[in-house]
Design a protein around this motif. Structure first.
Motif, mmCIF file in Angstrom:
data_model
loop_
_atom_site.group_PDB
_atom_site.id
_atom_site.type_symbol
_atom_site.label_atom_id
_atom_site.label_comp_id
_atom_site.label_asym_id
_atom_site.label_seq_id
_atom_site.Cartn_x
_atom_site.Cartn_y
_atom_site.Cartn_z
ATOM 1 N N TYR A 240 -23.041 -15.431 -22.800
ATOM 2 C CA TYR A 240 -23.732 -16.591 -23.649
ATOM 3 C C TYR A 240 -24.548 -17.193 -23.022
ATOM 4 N N GLY A 241 -25.562 -17.956 -23.637
ATOM 5 C CA GLY A 241 -26.820 -18.502 -23.193
ATOM 6 C C GLY A 241 -26.383 -19.550 -22.217
ATOM 7 N N THR A 242 -27.409 -20.069 -21.624
ATOM 8 C CA THR A 242 -27.759 -21.334 -20.838
ATOM 9 C C THR A 242 -27.216 -22.479 -21.302
ATOM 10 N N ASN A 243 -26.159 -23.089 -20.773
ATOM 11 C CA ASN A 243 -25.774 -24.543 -21.221
ATOM 12 C C ASN A 243 -25.206 -24.417 -22.626
ATOM 13 N N GLN A 244 -24.386 -23.256 -22.731
ATOM 14 C CA GLN A 244 -23.345 -22.924 -23.914
ATOM 15 C C GLN A 244 -22.073 -23.221 -23.407
ATOM 16 N N VAL A 245 -21.394 -23.797 -24.266
ATOM 17 C CA VAL A 245 -19.982 -23.901 -24.034
ATOM 18 C C VAL A 245 -19.160 -22.611 -24.269
ATOM 19 N N VAL A 246 -18.221 -22.164 -22.951
ATOM 20 C CA VAL A 246 -17.513 -21.077 -23.153
ATOM 21 C C VAL A 246 -16.156 -21.346 -22.722
ATOM 22 N N SER A 247 -15.829 -22.455 -22.591
ATOM 23 C CA SER A 247 -14.284 -22.798 -22.548
ATOM 24 C C SER A 247 -13.961 -24.306 -22.812
ATOM 25 N N LEU A 248 -13.277 -24.775 -23.561
ATOM 26 C CA LEU A 248 -13.115 -26.217 -24.279
ATOM 27 C C LEU A 248 -11.782 -26.563 -24.166
ATOM 28 N N HIS A 249 -11.477 -27.818 -23.827
ATOM 29 C CA HIS A 249 -10.101 -28.368 -24.056
ATOM 30 C C HIS A 249 -10.193 -29.867 -24.417
ATOM 31 N N ALA A 250 -9.128 -30.145 -25.374
ATOM 32 C CA ALA A 250 -9.231 -31.479 -26.060
ATOM 33 C C ALA A 250 -8.442 -32.318 -25.175
ATOM 34 N N THR A 251 -8.687 -33.570 -24.609
ATOM 35 C CA THR A 251 -7.964 -34.375 -23.869
ATOM 36 C C THR A 251 -8.139 -35.716 -24.019
ATOM 37 N N SER A 252 -7.813 -36.777 -23.186
ATOM 38 C CA SER A 252 -7.924 -38.089 -23.409
ATOM 39 C C SER A 252 -8.421 -38.704 -21.861
ATOM 40 N N PHE A 253 -9.365 -39.710 -22.152
ATOM 41 C CA PHE A 253 -9.897 -40.074 -20.845
ATOM 42 C C PHE A 253 -9.354 -41.473 -20.638
ATOM 43 N N ASN A 254 -10.228 -42.524 -21.052
ATOM 44 C CA ASN A 254 -9.706 -43.959 -20.998
ATOM 45 C C ASN A 254 -9.606 -44.535 -22.260
ATOM 46 N N ASN A 255 -8.719 -45.530 -22.468
ATOM 47 C CA ASN A 255 -8.423 -46.342 -23.614
ATOM 48 C C ASN A 255 -9.746 -46.788 -24.213
ATOM 49 N N PRO A 256 -10.059 -46.596 -25.673
ATOM 50 C CA PRO A 256 -9.514 -45.682 -26.595
ATOM 51 C C PRO A 256 -10.377 -44.342 -26.586
ATOM 52 N N ASN A 257 -10.626 -43.732 -25.700
ATOM 53 C CA ASN A 257 -11.395 -42.528 -25.497
ATOM 54 C C ASN A 257 -11.027 -41.227 -25.374
ATOM 55 N N TYR A 281 -8.210 -34.068 -30.861
ATOM 56 C CA TYR A 281 -8.158 -32.916 -31.743
ATOM 57 C C TYR A 281 -8.551 -31.602 -31.256
ATOM 58 N N ALA A 282 -7.592 -30.340 -31.611
ATOM 59 C CA ALA A 282 -7.853 -29.233 -31.382
ATOM 60 C C ALA A 282 -9.035 -28.634 -32.071
ATOM 61 N N ALA A 283 -9.422 -27.379 -31.477
ATOM 62 C CA ALA A 283 -10.527 -26.870 -32.215
ATOM 63 C C ALA A 283 -10.943 -25.387 -31.777
ATOM 64 N N ASP A 284 -11.506 -24.759 -32.839
ATOM 65 C CA ASP A 284 -12.092 -23.479 -32.530
ATOM 66 C C ASP A 284 -13.462 -23.277 -32.022
ATOM 67 N N VAL A 285 -13.450 -22.516 -30.955
ATOM 68 C CA VAL A 285 -15.052 -22.452 -30.280
ATOM 69 C C VAL A 285 -15.504 -20.864 -30.695
ATOM 70 N N LEU A 286 -16.302 -20.821 -31.537
ATOM 71 C CA LEU A 286 -17.238 -19.614 -31.884
ATOM 72 C C LEU A 286 -18.192 -19.323 -31.221
ATOM 73 N N GLY A 287 -18.356 -17.958 -31.080
ATOM 74 C CA GLY A 287 -19.381 -17.400 -30.296
ATOM 75 C C GLY A 287 -20.204 -16.524 -31.172
ATOM 76 N N ALA A 288 -21.501 -16.573 -31.007
ATOM 77 C CA ALA A 288 -22.490 -15.955 -31.598
ATOM 78 C C ALA A 288 -23.152 -14.559 -30.788
ATOM 79 N N ASN A 289 -23.528 -13.526 -31.125
ATOM 80 C CA ASN A 289 -24.015 -12.529 -30.387
ATOM 81 C C ASN A 289 -25.386 -12.939 -29.842
ATOM 82 N N GLY A 290 -26.215 -13.717 -30.376
ATOM 83 C CA GLY A 290 -27.340 -14.247 -29.771
ATOM 84 C C GLY A 290 -27.295 -15.104 -28.680
ATOM 85 N N GLY A 291 -25.813 -15.575 -28.247
ATOM 86 C CA GLY A 291 -25.855 -16.424 -27.076
ATOM 87 C C GLY A 291 -25.383 -17.660 -27.315
ATOM 88 N N ASN A 292 -25.374 -18.303 -28.683
ATOM 89 C CA ASN A 292 -25.331 -19.665 -29.047
ATOM 90 C C ASN A 292 -23.676 -19.691 -29.352
#
Length: 427
Positions: A240-257, A281-292
């Motif tokens: 995938y292209g530069t600066n494209q997300v290749v792994s993602l996880h939903a989490t919590s930081f600091n209240n209410p973030n 929130y859960a999510a699906d990450v979709l990868g395209a052949n063009g790298g995005n």
């Protein structure tokens, strides 16, 4: 039900594309044996994953998959993690049990079972499973994890460890998009640290030699809220292209973030995306052949990471991905996707991602079988779907593999020929 004709990107093509599925070729029923007396599993703590691709640089070569189960036995005062692998003949669709009843670990001194997830990489068959179980050396519930690799031939290697972390949610998730040329993949785990109950993750590096387990890193100092995300790759594309997300996880930081942690292409480091949502929130990450890549979450947002700690919304996606049906989208080659969440209504939804705009095009409802939209596939909530290619260079797959959890240890695999004319859908 969504009226797709009112959705941007929708087309109503001629019926020449046919129906999605032809004949069911084979059905395989199996119950995994653990070596204990009257073992008890759960559909919540079991699932399916792909084995390593025989040619790591071409995911279309894969034909083997595995069932996993975390279980307990009160009769034997035992707990364990068992996997059974099976293959699908690429020419005929016939299903064969390959290596059954492989115990990744077996604890004969404790019977305990609770929340357990599994995350895998799409190339090398590596996996990580966090939970709250009687792991080796412990007689009751503790926080820990199982790790290992399912080789291309279905053989499983791995182990387990107490960690006092990694427990948090259920389900089976593809943890990342594949790196170029079959190289090392990096994916995020989830759960929380029992010391403070703070959500966090590990970074797992996955290669042909197996998984390398990184240390647990707290996302913040607030709550234990955490949720896995599923990654939808194209079997005919890696990298995938530069600066494209290749792994993602939903989490919590600091209240209410609430928000996400992610890994960018070519990097094993973590970046936080603060969304200030009201939940994780859960999510699906979709990868395209063009790298995005583009992300669709259960807050009904389609977006992509634009720079640093910010994101850009994408318009035009239909709301066919219902909140309870994440992880039901398949990549089927040439930037084409199939949303399987509506099979109970008798159809799948086809769409193609425009790589430049990251918007859907050619959105089409495809009947499952001949003679109209007929519901016949199992309840989508209990099923995972995979595809198998007939030839290494084909653009689109030949077989749909439906993997249905009956109980924690009993499962059914069905192979059905894909008959729809993808070229007509893309025209």
């Amino acid at each position: 039900m969504t009226n797709l004709s009112n959705v941007a990107g929708f087309q109503a093509p001629a019926a020449s594309f046919g129906v999605f599925l032809g004949n069911t070729v084979d059905t395989h029923n199996q119950t995994s044996s653990t070596g204990s007396s009257n073992p008890q599993g759960s559909t919540s703590y079991s699932g399916f994953m792909p084995a390593a691709a025989p040619t790591a640089s071409n995911l279309r070569t894969r034909d083997t998959f595995a069932h996993w189960s975390q279980w307990r036995s009160g009769n034997s005062n035992a707990s364990g993690f068992t996997m059974s692998s099976f293959s699908v003949n690429r020419s005929t669709g016939q299903i064969t049990a390959v290596n059954s009843n492989q115990n990744v670990w077996y604890n004969s001194s404790g019977s305990a079972l609770s929340t357990t997830y599994l995350i895998y990489d799409p190339t090398h068959g590596c996996f990580f499973s966090g939970g709250h179980n009687a792991y080796p050396g412990y007689s009751s519930h503790v926080f820990g994890y199982t790790y290992g690799r399912v080789a291309a031939n279905g053989n499983v290697t791995g182990g387990a460890s107490y960690s006092n972390a990694d427990h948090g949610f259920n389900g089976t998730f593809c943890g990342c998009l594949p790196s170029a040329s079959g190289g090392t993949n990096y994916f995020l785990t989830g759960g929380y640290n029992n010391s403070g109950n703070y959500a966090g993750n590990r970074v797992i590096s996955a290669s042909a030699s197996g998984p390398s387990i990184g240390g647990f890193s707290n996302s913040g100092s607030w709550t234990s809220s955490s949720q896995g995300c599923h990654h939808v790759f194209q079997p005919d594309h890696q990298g995938y292209g530069t600066n494209q997300v290749v792994s993602l996880h939903a989490t919590s930081f600091n209240n209410p973030n609430y928000g996400y942690r992610y890994i960018l292409k070519g990097d094993s480091g973590l970046t936080n995306l603060s969304t200030y949502y009201q939940s994780s929130y859960a999510a699906d990450v979709l990868g395209a052949n063009g790298g995005n890549t583009v992300i669709h979450n259960t807050n009904s947002n389609f977006f992509y990471i634009s720079s640093g700690n910010s994101y850009s919304l994408v318009d035009g996606y239909p709301d066919f991905s219902a909140q309870y049906n994440k992880g039901k989208t398949l990549g089927v080659g040439d930037d084409c996707f199939l949303y399987m969440g509506d099979v109970g209504l008798g159809y799948v939804v086809f769409f193609k991602m425009d790589n430049s705009t990251r918007q859907p095009i050619k959105v089409t409802r495809v009947p499952l079988v001949e003679n109209g939209e007929k519901a016949f596939l199992p309840n989508v909530s209990s099923v995972q779907y995979f595809v198998v290619y007939e030839n290494d260079t084909d653009t689109h797959p030949k077989w749909l593999v439906s993997c249905n959890k009956i109980t924690g240890l009993e499962f059914t695999i069905t192979s059905t020929e894909i008959t729809v004319d993808f070229n007509a859908l893309k025209a």
